[in-house]
Scaffold this motif. Structure first.
Motif, PDB file in Angstrom:
ATOM      1  N   ILE A   5       0.839  -1.200   0.000  1.00 40.52           N
ATOM      2  CA  ILE A   5       0.000   0.000   0.000  1.00 40.52           C
ATOM      3  C   ILE A   5       0.879   1.256   0.000  1.00 40.52           C
ATOM      4  O   ILE A   5       0.560   2.238  -0.650  1.00 40.52           O
ATOM      5  N   ALA A   6       2.000   1.199   0.690  1.00 36.79           N
ATOM      6  CA  ALA A   6       2.886   2.366   0.796  1.00 36.79           C
ATOM      7  C   ALA A   6       3.428   2.807  -0.564  1.00 36.79           C
ATOM      8  O   ALA A   6       3.806   3.961  -0.728  1.00 36.79           O
ATOM      9  N   ASP A  49       3.441  10.724   5.969  1.00 37.02           N
ATOM     10  CA  ASP A  49       3.003   9.856   7.056  1.00 37.02           C
ATOM     11  C   ASP A  49       2.019  10.624   7.918  1.00 37.02           C
ATOM     12  O   ASP A  49       2.378  11.694   8.427  1.00 37.02           O
ATOM     13  N   PRO A  50       0.779  10.199   8.068  1.00 35.19           N
ATOM     14  CA  PRO A  50       0.214   8.920   7.645  1.00 35.19           C
ATOM     15  C   PRO A  50      -0.322   8.960   6.210  1.00 35.19           C
ATOM     16  O   PRO A  50      -0.338   9.999   5.558  1.00 35.19           O
ATOM     17  N   LEU A  51      -0.800   7.793   5.787  1.00 32.37           N
ATOM     18  CA  LEU A  51      -1.483   7.644   4.502  1.00 32.37           C
ATOM     19  C   LEU A  51      -2.971   7.509   4.789  1.00 32.37           C
ATOM     20  O   LEU A  51      -3.365   6.869   5.762  1.00 32.37           O
ATOM     21  N   TYR A  52      -3.793   8.109   3.944  1.00 30.96           N
ATOM     22  CA  TYR A  52      -5.240   8.011   4.098  1.00 30.96           C
ATOM     23  C   TYR A  52      -5.752   7.080   3.011  1.00 30.96           C
ATOM     24  O   TYR A  52      -5.549   7.332   1.823  1.00 30.96           O
ATOM     25  N   GLU A  65       4.849   2.928   7.684  1.00 28.52           N
ATOM     26  CA  GLU A  65       5.522   1.697   8.115  1.00 28.52           C
ATOM     27  C   GLU A  65       4.550   0.516   8.117  1.00 28.52           C
ATOM     28  O   GLU A  65       4.876  -0.580   7.662  1.00 28.52           O
ATOM     29  N   THR A  66       3.333   0.738   8.591  1.00 29.28           N
ATOM     30  CA  THR A  66       2.315  -0.310   8.603  1.00 29.28           C
ATOM     31  C   THR A  66       1.865  -0.622   7.181  1.00 29.28           C
ATOM     32  O   THR A  66       1.716  -1.785   6.804  1.00 29.28           O
TER      33      THR A  66
END
Length: 75
Positions: A5-6, A49-52, A65-66
Motif C-alpha cells: 500500500i505504501a 506519514d500517515p497515509l489516508y 511503516e504499517t
C-alpha cells in the motif's frame, strides 16, 4: 506483481493479497483490511506519514511503516 500500500500513488487502487498479521494492529483487521478487499490511496500527509486509504467502505489513516507490511496487487 505484488507491492505494498505504501507504494501506491494517490488515486491508485489495489487488492490486498497478504498481510503480516504480527506487524499490523488488530484494529485494521477489524475494520476490514483483509485479503481480497480493494484498497485505494486517497491522500498522503505532507511528510508522507500517515497515509489516508479507503478499504471496505471505511476511510482510514495508517502509518507508512504499517502500509508497507500490507501486500497488494495493483488494479
Amino acid at each position: 506483481m505484488a507491492t505494498s500500500i505504501a507504494s501506491l500513488k494517490v488515486g491508485e487502487r489495489g487488492i490486498i493479497e497478504d498481510i503480516s498479521i504480527d506487524s499490523i494492529p488488530l484494529s485494521l483487521l477489524e475494520m476490514g483490511c483483509l485479503p481480497g478487499e480493494s484498497v485505494e490511496l486517497l491522500q498522503k500527509a505532507p511528510l508522507k506519514d500517515p497515509l489516508y486509504i479507503r478499504v471496505n467502505g471505511s476511510h482510514l489513516a495508517i502509518r507508512t511503516e504499517t502500509a508497507s507490511q500490507i501486500l497488494i496487487i495493483k488494479e
